[in-house]
Design a protein around this motif. Sequence first.
Motif, PDB file in Angstrom:
ATOM      1  N   GLU A  50       0.840  -1.192   0.000  1.00 26.57           N
ATOM      2  CA  GLU A  50       0.000   0.000   0.000  1.00 26.57           C
ATOM      3  C   GLU A  50       0.875   1.242   0.000  1.00 26.57           C
ATOM      4  N   ARG A  51       0.421   2.263  -0.711  1.00 27.28           N
ATOM      5  CA  ARG A  51       1.135   3.539  -0.710  1.00 27.28           C
ATOM      6  C   ARG A  51       0.834   4.271   0.581  1.00 27.28           C
ATOM      7  N   LEU A  52       1.843   4.888   1.125  1.00 27.97           N
ATOM      8  CA  LEU A  52       1.637   5.713   2.313  1.00 27.97           C
ATOM      9  C   LEU A  52       1.229   7.114   1.868  1.00 27.97           C
ATOM     10  N   THR A  53       0.128   7.589   2.415  1.00 28.75           N
ATOM     11  CA  THR A  53      -0.325   8.939   2.106  1.00 28.75           C
ATOM     12  C   THR A  53      -0.841   9.592   3.386  1.00 28.75           C
TER      13      THR A  53
ATOM     14  N   LYS B 153      -1.710  11.157   6.806  1.00 27.69           N
ATOM     15  CA  LYS B 153      -1.233  10.994   8.177  1.00 27.69           C
ATOM     16  C   LYS B 153      -0.317   9.772   8.302  1.00 27.69           C
ATOM     17  N   ARG B 154      -0.651   8.678   7.625  1.00 32.16           N
ATOM     18  CA  ARG B 154       0.193   7.475   7.706  1.00 32.16           C
ATOM     19  C   ARG B 154       1.598   7.759   7.179  1.00 32.16           C
ATOM     20  N   LYS B 155       1.694   8.537   6.108  1.00 32.52           N
ATOM     21  CA  LYS B 155       3.005   8.891   5.564  1.00 32.52           C
ATOM     22  C   LYS B 155       3.758   9.778   6.547  1.00 32.52           C
ATOM     23  N   GLY B 156       3.071  10.776   7.110  1.00 34.53           N
ATOM     24  CA  GLY B 156       3.685  11.667   8.095  1.00 34.53           C
ATOM     25  C   GLY B 156       4.190  10.909   9.308  1.00 34.53           C
ATOM     26  N   ASP B 157       3.384   9.950   9.778  1.00 36.76           N
ATOM     27  CA  ASP B 157       3.782   9.135  10.929  1.00 36.76           C
ATOM     28  C   ASP B 157       5.018   8.294  10.611  1.00 36.76           C
ATOM     29  N   ALA B 158       5.054   7.725   9.408  1.00 39.94           N
ATOM     30  CA  ALA B 158       6.201   6.900   9.010  1.00 39.94           C
ATOM     31  C   ALA B 158       7.477   7.743   8.934  1.00 39.94           C
ATOM     32  N   VAL B 159       7.374   8.924   8.355  1.00 42.38           N
ATOM     33  CA  VAL B 159       8.528   9.826   8.260  1.00 42.38           C
ATOM     34  C   VAL B 159       9.016  10.189   9.663  1.00 42.38           C
TER      35      VAL B 159
END
Length: 185
Positions: free
Chosen positions: A147-150, A152-158
């Motif tokens: 799945e692509r991170l986009t 809030k999930r992307k921000g959390d991963a970063v």
Amino acid sequence: QELEERGRIDPKRTRLNYSIAGAIDSANVVAMASQLMESIGVSPDKMRRDYCQAVEIVFSLPPNTTIDIKRYFSDCFEWCCARFGVENILCVDVHLDESTPHCHALIAPIQSGRWVGGKPIDRTNTKAMSESFSKQVASVYGLKMAERLTGKRKGDAVATVLGHIEKSDRALLQSSAWVAIRQAI
């Protein structure tokens, strides 16, 4: 050729690589593409200098997979034939000389008798391709598309990655490359 300075390729295992279909070397790939262009009335000389010459799709499996590699990549090839037309397949090669078994498929971008460049992999087509491949091939082998991170999930991963680096790698933080690395993350 993929032999490079980082040493990901094991030259002792290169003999395990094999071709499923199409041209056996780059010169023959170019010749096949030129023949296909001629067959639809297109001349490479009349194309823009930076025209899309082929579409590449890479299929891969996790290291140490228990999946039947030969069968899986054969099914990947069959999917490409159904999706793009067997006549447009320039080459399909399996590489087993790295930790991750993978297969490269080079496809002439021809649709409805026209050279369409990168259209087969534009945003709309890429989503449809991913869904089709997932349903017809990947799920058969118990695989899921990442799945692509986009959002809030992307921000959390970063934030998680940066937090880990900041806690554990002082040398990297003081490196002259840190600004570029942080931007890439």
